[in-house]
Scaffold this motif. Structure first.
Motif, mmCIF file in Angstrom:
data_model
loop_
_atom_site.group_PDB
_atom_site.id
_atom_site.type_symbol
_atom_site.label_atom_id
_atom_site.label_comp_id
_atom_site.label_asym_id
_atom_site.label_seq_id
_atom_site.Cartn_x
_atom_site.Cartn_y
_atom_site.Cartn_z
ATOM 1 N N VAL A 175 -1.517 -95.601 11.380
ATOM 2 C CA VAL A 175 -2.738 -95.015 11.933
ATOM 3 C C VAL A 175 -3.200 -93.943 10.934
ATOM 4 C CG1 VAL A 175 -3.688 -93.794 13.928
ATOM 5 C CG2 VAL A 175 -1.696 -95.307 14.196
ATOM 6 N N PRO A 176 -4.488 -93.888 10.612
ATOM 7 C CA PRO A 176 -4.927 -92.931 9.585
ATOM 8 C C PRO A 176 -4.444 -91.504 9.838
ATOM 9 C CG PRO A 176 -6.734 -94.356 10.206
ATOM 10 C CD PRO A 176 -5.596 -94.714 11.104
ATOM 11 N N MET A 177 -4.525 -91.063 11.098
ATOM 12 C CA MET A 177 -4.103 -89.682 11.356
ATOM 13 C C MET A 177 -2.643 -89.477 10.996
ATOM 14 S SD MET A 177 -3.932 -87.224 14.662
ATOM 15 C CE MET A 177 -5.579 -87.259 15.313
ATOM 16 N N PHE A 178 -1.821 -90.516 11.219
ATOM 17 C CA PHE A 178 -0.405 -90.408 10.901
ATOM 18 C C PHE A 178 -0.208 -90.218 9.395
ATOM 19 C CE2 PHE A 178 3.755 -92.194 9.912
ATOM 20 C CZ PHE A 178 4.556 -91.501 10.802
ATOM 21 N N SER A 179 -0.952 -91.004 8.592
ATOM 22 C CA SER A 179 -0.873 -90.835 7.133
ATOM 23 C C SER A 179 -1.221 -89.420 6.744
ATOM 24 C CB SER A 179 -1.862 -91.766 6.420
ATOM 25 O OG SER A 179 -1.576 -93.093 6.743
ATOM 26 N N GLY A 180 -2.297 -88.900 7.345
ATOM 27 C CA GLY A 180 -2.755 -87.557 7.007
ATOM 28 C C GLY A 180 -1.699 -86.518 7.358
#
Ligand SMILES: Nc1ncnc2c1ncn2[C@@H]1O[C@H](COP(=O)(O)OP(=O)(O)OP(=O)(O)O)[C@@H](O)[C@H]1O
Ligand SMILES: [Mg+2]
Lengths: 249, 268
Positions: free
Chosen positions: A83-88
């Motif tokens: 999930v993009p937020m997880f990468s961030g």
């Protein structure tokens, strides 16, 4: 100017997303700071070496590139994606945790060796000394630099907008693209980040005061930003000033 | 205060050998600080170490407290090696847990008190009994209160060390060491960081403890009157060796060694 529809659909949720990214990555960075920072004081060279390597690598790595890497390279390698937020959050937490480990290591190193010796004389184990003596004494020294780091991290959360996490910077960019009104929107963003920083600093100052009281020390002078604008505060500062001058003279 | 006699349950106060240094050598670089040092202390004795600055007195106490490790020789406490273990009849370096077990017999009071600034007075005293000896909290509290009464600080138990005077801090440090019920108490110039008017009080307390308990004391001090009062034996050090030892009356009145005479005339 921004329509109210836009404000409620993008901007408010964006603020909330920014806060979420901040909280998650701050927690991760905090854990990394303490774990790596403590391991860097280990008496086993191999542990120190590995923890030190982590520090060197992640300090030298751009959080932005790491986000790109996790968002765009990992899917190619693994066939699935975060999930993009997880990468961030991962990229921010791991890099800022590396900086934080230096704060923890430094504060631990500043605990007087006599405290370690007093702990040995009472037959505490190494873990007990760390937990009951060294970390509690190092903690008040860590809070101010952690405050700086937290604010850097808060501002760093804006990076997640480039991997399509819809934080407040992402929302701001959307407005600009659709309406071409840069001035108001970026001014608003500046103010918002500043307000967040201000709130964080206030919180950290409270934490610092508590931490210092916990070792029987009075808090140090306040900064301009956080000083209470009361005549008494001014008086105290004036008195501290003359006392200092008197001591020097 | 005389009640404290019963509180120190020393297993062996039969005057048998409690501490033995056997050819102990400690070097810092080329500086030989302890030089093939041999001496022993019988249980229940009060020993004072005297000698010029740099003669190695502190180093001896720190070696006993395992804060420094000698390069050569052995130290035995209560019949157990401090830094070594016997395996298949051979002496090998001991592990952490062995060292910690033997060390539990020993307490130390430092020149600079070294109280834990993050704990209030009561917790400074109870922390190790609870977490090292496994006493339950109430028992440790109770014992700490008794000790605070002994050192005359009952009303300060809820203060941080930074809120106490040097003399008060040192009394707490003494109570903290006693709370572990050590067989051996090491005292390294415990009054030399104190304001002159606070010295007498702390020395009186130590006299009291020496009189009313069975604890074996090793004491480095420049307070010769105090040394004369409490010591069974005085050891005179010079350059990492014991050059003379004996009852205080003998050492202080008719020292045999020239170096001892010089030293005493300088400090008395
Ligand atoms: N950590 C250290 N590193 C290097 N040299 C040391 C260290 N600790 C002690 N020494 C040296 O060991 C010698 C003995 O020191 P020690 O502290 O045992 O002397 P002392 O008899 O207690 O002296 P004083 O009466 O001044 O306290 C001194 O020459 C000192 O310089
Ligand atoms: Mg000394």
């Amino acid at each position: 100017m921004m329509t109210s529809k836009f404000f409620f659909e993008w901007f408010l949720p964006g603020i909330w997303i920014t806060i979420q990214v901040l909280v998650y990555s701050a927690v991760l960075a905090g854990v990394v700071s303490f774990v790596i920072g403590t391991l860097r004081t280990s008496r086993f060279w191999i542990v120190r070496f590995l923890a030190g390597t982590y520090f060197e690598i992640f300090r030298g790595m751009s959080a932005l590139i790491m986000m790109f890497w996790m968002a765009f390279v990992v899917p190619l390698m693994l066939g699935w994606q975060f999930v993009p937020m997880f990468s961030g959050v991962l990229a921010l937490g791991l890099t800022y945790g590396a900086y934080g480990s230096e704060i923890v290591r430094g504060a631990l190193a500043a605990v007087p060796p006599a405290q370690r010796e007093a702990g040995i004389a009472l037959s505490f184990t190494r873990m007990q000394r760390l937990r009951r003596i060294e970390l509690p004494q190092a903690w008040p020294e860590m809070v101010p630099p952690f405050n700086n780091l937290l604010i850097e991290l808060m501002k760093g959360t804006a990076l997640v907008s480039v991997i399509t996490v819809a934080d407040m910077t992402f929302a701001g960019n959307l407005v600009r693209l659709s309406k071409n009104e840069s001035m108001p929107i970026y001014t608003l963003l500046l103010v918002l980040y500043f307000v967040l920083a201000f709130i964080l600093t206030r919180g950290m100052r409270m934490l610092e005061r508590k931490a210092k009281a916990g070792v029987g020390r009075a808090p140090e002078g306040r900064t301009i930003l956080t000083r209470k604008l009361s005549p008494k505060g001014e008086l105290d500062q004036a008195r501290a000033g003359t006392a200092g001058a008197g001591g020097a003279g | 205060m005389s009640s404290s006699k019963n509180e120190t349950e020393n297993p062996a106060v039969d005057g048998s050998e409690l501490i033995r240094f056997d050819k102990v050598t400690k070097r810092y670089g080329s500086n030989v600080v302890l030089d093939q040092l041999d001496f022993s202390v019988n249980s229940g004795k009060h020993i004072t170490l005297i000698g010029p600055s740099g003669s190695g007195k502190t180093t001896i106490l720190r070696a006993l407290m395992t804060l420094v490790k000698p390069e050569e020789g052995t130290i035995k406490v209560s019949g157990q090696y401090l830094f070594h273990e016997e395996k298949d009849g051979k002496l090998v370096d001991a592990g952490e847990s062995h060292i910690r077990e033997v060390r539990k017999n020993i307490g130390m009071v430092f020149q600079q008190f070294n109280l834990f600034p993050n704990m209030k007075v009561l917790r400074n005293i109870t922390e190790a009994p609870v977490h090292v000896l496994g006493l339950d909290k109430d028992e440790a509290d109770e014992r700490a209160r008794e000790l605070l009464e002994l050192v005359g600080l009952t009303e300060h138990l809820d203060k941080y060390p930074s809120q106490l005077s040097g003399g008060q801090q040192q009394r707490v440090a003494i109570a903290r060491a006693l709370a572990m019920r050590p067989q051996i108490l090491l005292l390294d110039e415990v009054t030399s960081a104190l304001d002159p008017e606070l010295v007498a009080g702390v020395l009186d307390l130590l006299r009291d403890i020496a009189r009313s308990t069975d604890i074996t004391m090793l004491c480095v001090t420049h307070e010769m009157g105090f040394a004369r009062d409490i010591s069974d034996d005085v050891l005179m050090f010079n350059e990492g060796k014991v050059i003379e030892s004996g009852a205080p009356e003998k050492i202080f009145s008719e020292p045999e060694h020239e170096r001892t005479r010089e030293f005493l005339s300088a400090v008395l």
